[in-house]
Design an enzyme around this catalytic site. Structure first.
Site, short mmCIF file in Angstrom:
data_model
loop_
_atom_site.label_atom_id
_atom_site.label_comp_id
_atom_site.label_asym_id
_atom_site.label_seq_id
_atom_site.Cartn_x
_atom_site.Cartn_y
_atom_site.Cartn_z
N THR A 108 -8.63 2.77 -3.76
CA THR A 108 -7.16 2.76 -4.25
C THR A 108 -6.38 1.36 -3.97
O THR A 108 -5.85 0.83 -4.79
CB THR A 108 -6.32 3.98 -3.91
OG1 THR A 108 -7.05 5.24 -4.19
CG2 THR A 108 -4.80 4.08 -4.52
N ARG A 111 -8.51 -1.88 -5.24
CA ARG A 111 -8.38 -2.02 -6.82
C ARG A 111 -6.96 -2.71 -6.95
O ARG A 111 -6.64 -3.03 -8.20
CB ARG A 111 -8.45 -0.82 -7.54
CG ARG A 111 -9.83 -0.30 -7.47
CD ARG A 111 -10.08 1.11 -8.02
NE ARG A 111 -11.27 1.45 -7.75
CZ ARG A 111 -12.13 2.29 -8.44
NH1 ARG A 111 -11.74 2.54 -9.46
NH2 ARG A 111 -13.15 2.78 -7.86
N GLU A 132 -5.81 -4.31 10.09
CA GLU A 132 -5.45 -5.55 9.42
C GLU A 132 -5.51 -5.20 8.06
O GLU A 132 -6.38 -4.89 7.45
CB GLU A 132 -6.39 -6.82 9.98
CG GLU A 132 -6.53 -7.05 11.30
CD GLU A 132 -7.66 -6.14 12.06
OE1 GLU A 132 -8.49 -5.61 11.43
OE2 GLU A 132 -7.44 -5.86 13.11
#
Length: 183
Positions: A108, A111, A132
């Site tokens: 999710t 993209r 990070e």
């Protein structure tokens, strides 16, 4: 080095406290998913973030890290374009001596141009994981606290290692919260 299934992850979480708090089933409705998956565990990002800024013109130096390199924010955050933030997992991990854990980002976020990086969790390391998060886009990017951020995959060695992270007294052992670079 086989990847370990949900049954093993559940057993280790219940019996050995490998993941605390442990979410037994994947939560998906209205959130970026988190919890136990088929061959991994989707961890949540906690509410504390350190977002890098150039306000004080600090130099990012891993050997001499300056705290004025970032600003601290809580709750859902927005990472500026082409910027970076540090965060940590809600979950506390205790890694078995015969196990190595690798982290991958969530699709999710990927993209949307948001990349998550975590170094491997070594045998017998424990703590909250510092995450990070990079915004690779030319646009601001939203990160949702207390929702899924990454997936941990557990690999079991053929035998326990000779020297574990705990044996070496690793510098990030039992870290809590966002942990900046240490020498």
């Amino acid at each position: 080095m086989p990847i370990m299934p949900d049954t093993w992850i559940r057993q280790m979480a219940r019996e050995k406290g490998m993941i605390e708090p442990f979410v037994e089933a994947q939560k998906r409705e209205g959130v970026i998913s988190y919890g136990l998956s088929s061959y991994g565990y989707d961890a949540r990002v906690a509410e504390e973030f350190k977002i890098f800024t150039d306000v004080d013109s600090a130099i990012v130096d891993p050997k001499n890290f300056a705290s004025n390199s970032f600003v601290t924010r809580t709750g859902d955050i927005t990472i500026p374009p082409n910027s970076f933030a540090l965060a940590h997992t809600v979950e506390y991990f205790r890694i078995p001596r015969d196990t190595l854990v690798v982290c991958l980002g969530k699709s999710t976020y990927a993209r949307c141009g948001i990349i998550v990086n975590v170094t491997p969790l070594e045998p017998e390391w424990e703590g909250q994981v510092t995450i990070e998060i990079s915004n690779t886009t030319p646009l601001p990017a939203r990160i949702y606290a207390n929702e899924g951020i990454c997936q941990f995959l557990f690999f079991q060695g053929a035998s326990p290692c000779e020297v574990s992270y705990a044996d070496r007294a690793g510098k990030y052992m039992r870290q809590s919260g966002v942990t900046t670079p240490r020498l």
